[in-house]
Motif scaffolding. Structure first.
Motif, PDB file in Angstrom:
ATOM      1  N   LYS A 112      -3.111  -4.060  -5.584  1.00 36.64           N
ATOM      2  CA  LYS A 112      -1.860  -3.367  -5.279  1.00 36.64           C
ATOM      3  C   LYS A 112      -0.997  -3.143  -6.520  1.00 36.64           C
ATOM      4  O   LYS A 112      -0.477  -2.047  -6.725  1.00 36.64           O
ATOM      5  N   SER A 113      -0.839  -4.166  -7.330  1.00 37.81           N
ATOM      6  CA  SER A 113       0.027  -4.055  -8.507  1.00 37.81           C
ATOM      7  C   SER A 113      -0.570  -3.090  -9.532  1.00 37.81           C
ATOM      8  O   SER A 113       0.138  -2.238 -10.078  1.00 37.81           O
ATOM      9  N   GLY A 133      -0.611   0.489  -7.953  1.00 37.13           N
ATOM     10  CA  GLY A 133       0.773   0.936  -7.782  1.00 37.13           C
ATOM     11  C   GLY A 133       1.431   1.307  -9.096  1.00 37.13           C
ATOM     12  O   GLY A 133       2.083   2.355  -9.194  1.00 37.13           O
ATOM     13  N   GLU A 178       7.345  -4.038  -8.013  1.00 41.10           N
ATOM     14  CA  GLU A 178       6.384  -5.089  -7.674  1.00 41.10           C
ATOM     15  C   GLU A 178       6.973  -5.872  -6.506  1.00 41.10           C
ATOM     16  O   GLU A 178       7.948  -6.610  -6.669  1.00 41.10           O
ATOM     17  N   SER A 209       4.565  -2.138  -4.196  1.00 38.29           N
ATOM     18  CA  SER A 209       3.418  -2.926  -3.743  1.00 38.29           C
ATOM     19  C   SER A 209       3.903  -3.906  -2.680  1.00 38.29           C
ATOM     20  O   SER A 209       4.938  -4.548  -2.842  1.00 38.29           O
TER      21      SER A 209
END
Length: 176
Positions: A16-17, A20, A33, A81
């Motif tokens: 995700k991080s 993203g 974040e 995220s």
């Protein structure tokens, strides 16, 4: 500048991080974040290997929804995220944050192969509070987005640059 609102979702270790941040950079919009919005008690619980409850997550989801709402009000795009593991969490982000938020689901792939990839990624992470032991608890409560949610689904076995390129293409066509 793009004005889309995106939540990059999935279980721990799905990327995700990484995805993203790269998507936000390519769209020239802010990246948040989501883990940074967790209250310190949540971080301590997870670091100790304790899964969060729905009640634990509520304030965190409200904080993420507030960021989505602020971006919408300002006419800015935003990528956040957030695991968004359950339909009720995503519904909260839509109702309190922004109805038009686009969820991007980073899917681990079918069965044990997907779990193995996620576990490997978590084992190789450094400086993250979430221990690999919490992967199974996240997989157990995961409610994959249903068709009526219109999430963009990405297979995490693809290279990150390929995932981001596909998302940028989709984001561009969503404005047309």
């Amino acid at each position: 500048m793009h004005t889309g609102l995106f939540v990059i979702m999935g279980v721990c270790g799905s990327g995700k991080s990484l995805i993203g941040a790269k998507l936000a950079r390519d769209l020239d919009i802010e990246f948040v974040e989501g883990d940074g919005l967790h209250p310190s008690d949540n971080v301590r619980r997870m670091a100790a290997g304790m899964p969060l409850t729905d009640d634990d997550r509520h304030g965190w989801l409200i904080a993420i929804a507030a960021r989505l709402r602020e971006a919408k009000r300002a006419g800015n795009g935003l990528v956040v995220s957030c695991s968004a593991l359950k339909r009720s969490y995503r519904d909260l982000l839509r109702s309190v944050g922004a109805a038009e938020v686009r969820f991007v689901y980073l899917a681990g792939g079918p069965g044990e192969g997907g779990r193995a990839l996620l576990a490997e990624r978590m084992a190789n992470r450094r400086e993250h509070f979430m221990p690999p032991s919490l992967l199974d608890s996240q997989l157990a409560i995961l409610e994959e987005p249903s068709p009526d949610e219109h999430a963009w689904v990405c297979d995490i076995s693809a290279a990150p640059h390929a995932i981001v390129a596909d998302l940028v293409r989709r984001a561009a066509s969503s404005l047309a």
